[in-house]
Design an enzyme around this catalytic site. Sequence first.
Site, PDB file in Angstrom:
ATOM      1  N   HIS A 253      11.603  12.714  12.638  1.00 30.16           N
ATOM      2  CA  HIS A 253      10.934  13.813  11.934  1.00 30.16           C
ATOM      3  C   HIS A 253      11.216  13.750  10.433  1.00 30.16           C
ATOM      4  O   HIS A 253      10.287  13.857   9.612  1.00 30.16           O
ATOM      5  CB  HIS A 253      11.428  15.143  12.515  1.00 30.16           C
ATOM      6  N   GLU A 254      12.479  13.564  10.063  1.00 28.78           N
ATOM      7  CA  GLU A 254      12.834  13.541   8.644  1.00 28.78           C
ATOM      8  C   GLU A 254      12.228  12.339   7.938  1.00 28.78           C
ATOM      9  O   GLU A 254      11.776  12.448   6.787  1.00 28.78           O
ATOM     10  CB  GLU A 254      14.361  13.540   8.483  1.00 28.78           C
ATOM     11  N   HIS A 257       8.712  13.050   6.760  1.00 34.34           N
ATOM     12  CA  HIS A 257       8.515  13.742   5.486  1.00 34.34           C
ATOM     13  C   HIS A 257       8.373  12.738   4.344  1.00 34.34           C
ATOM     14  O   HIS A 257       7.537  12.912   3.446  1.00 34.34           O
ATOM     15  CB  HIS A 257       9.700  14.674   5.206  1.00 34.34           C
ATOM     16  N   GLU A 333       5.822  20.473   8.244  1.00 36.10           N
ATOM     17  CA  GLU A 333       6.790  20.295   9.331  1.00 36.10           C
ATOM     18  C   GLU A 333       6.091  19.862  10.612  1.00 36.10           C
ATOM     19  O   GLU A 333       6.613  19.033  11.369  1.00 36.10           O
ATOM     20  CB  GLU A 333       7.555  21.597   9.558  1.00 36.10           C
ATOM     21  N   ASP A 337       6.689  16.510  12.677  1.00 35.25           N
ATOM     22  CA  ASP A 337       6.970  16.507  14.122  1.00 35.25           C
ATOM     23  C   ASP A 337       6.151  15.436  14.826  1.00 35.25           C
ATOM     24  O   ASP A 337       6.677  14.659  15.638  1.00 35.25           O
ATOM     25  CB  ASP A 337       6.633  17.880  14.725  1.00 35.25           C
TER      26      ASP A 337
END
Length: 404
Positions: A253-254, A257, A333, A337
């Site tokens: 997930h990070e 970004h 976000e 995901d």
Amino acid sequence: MAAAATTFDPEAATQAYLATVKGAARVKSDGYFEGGYWLILWGAIVAILSDFIILQSRLSARFRDWATRVCKWRWLVPALYVIPYTIIGTLIMLPWTIYTCFIREKQYDLMNQSFADWALDQSKGLGVGIISAAVMFVIIFAVIRKSPKLWWLWGAVAMSAVLALTVMISPVYLAPLFNTYTEMKPGPVRDRIVAMATANHVPAEHIYVFDASKQTKRISANVSGLGPTVRISLNDNLLNRTTPAQTAAVMGHELGHYVLGHIPRMMAMFTVLFLLAFWLLSRIAPAIIARRGERWDVHGISDPAVIPLFGILATTFLFVLTPVTNTMVRINESEADAFGLEAAREPDGFAQTALAISEYRKLEPGPIEEALFFDHPSGATRIRMAMNWKAAHLAEVEAKAKAK
């Protein structure tokens, strides 16, 4: 794929996960997060009252007069002004800050710090806040003096540049003031993070672990910085409180970004908000000063004593736009995901992490509630996304489970 998906019901799987958090744990989670809705309102009111007190008591004018006497350089007066302004404002709001950031966190068993350690971190934050505010207001008032009619435009551009600089230096110079960052030890978990980062062209020369457990029980990770300061960091709670599959899901997930360009996208979005906010300030503040300036001893828009009025208007603006900013962040976000599920390919680890986060985030809000108050997708939304991904990749997930 369609035939495989019929053997697995993603909605039933979602409900099965949600059912594991019930009773007192669910009540506690919901109570903590729902209480935060009111904190948004009361926090704005307290901040506005603090600035109003500083204006109405003419403390703001006294701070300006002191800064003017002490400093012969007009351009530096706003920097000196913010020292007493920030300190007094912090003291006015201190009871509220202690309740919301310490007492309440202790009540919900999320805080690991003693009051002394918490106060030390707050003091560091105050120091950073004073320096940041000094730089910001020196720039703003320089722009106001140079361009009285278009200061709102150039001020917004300048604030965007300051924001970019802050994002760039934060992981290297600011974050280490509050936590110790060490290189992650070699091992399977690190190897998997590096593999995901390399596959997605994310710089992975350094992966840091920081000691957030000394402060909180929350799990967290990030890809922070800009350009040469980009770094991957995860807190020790993530390593100590989750499985390797969960850690991989979070890091996927990070990484999303970074790959999806969310940091520059958010900076662009906030530039638009800066433009709107500064334009409104340039229209509203002079009208208020014309009516109340003499009472407050504020001489005009270029007078540093106007800063509390700027604060009142900015707080009001941000409060009104809370659903908008929440939605901006929540969209990013959600995209991260989806990316993380593809990168880590750990749908159950992702779902289990959503349950872990339910310690401090409501699992099943209503749709309007989620749209207004959530800056991340809710646990139910995230688990449902993970189970839908699992249904679409069931053969792969089952083969992986058998291989273990």
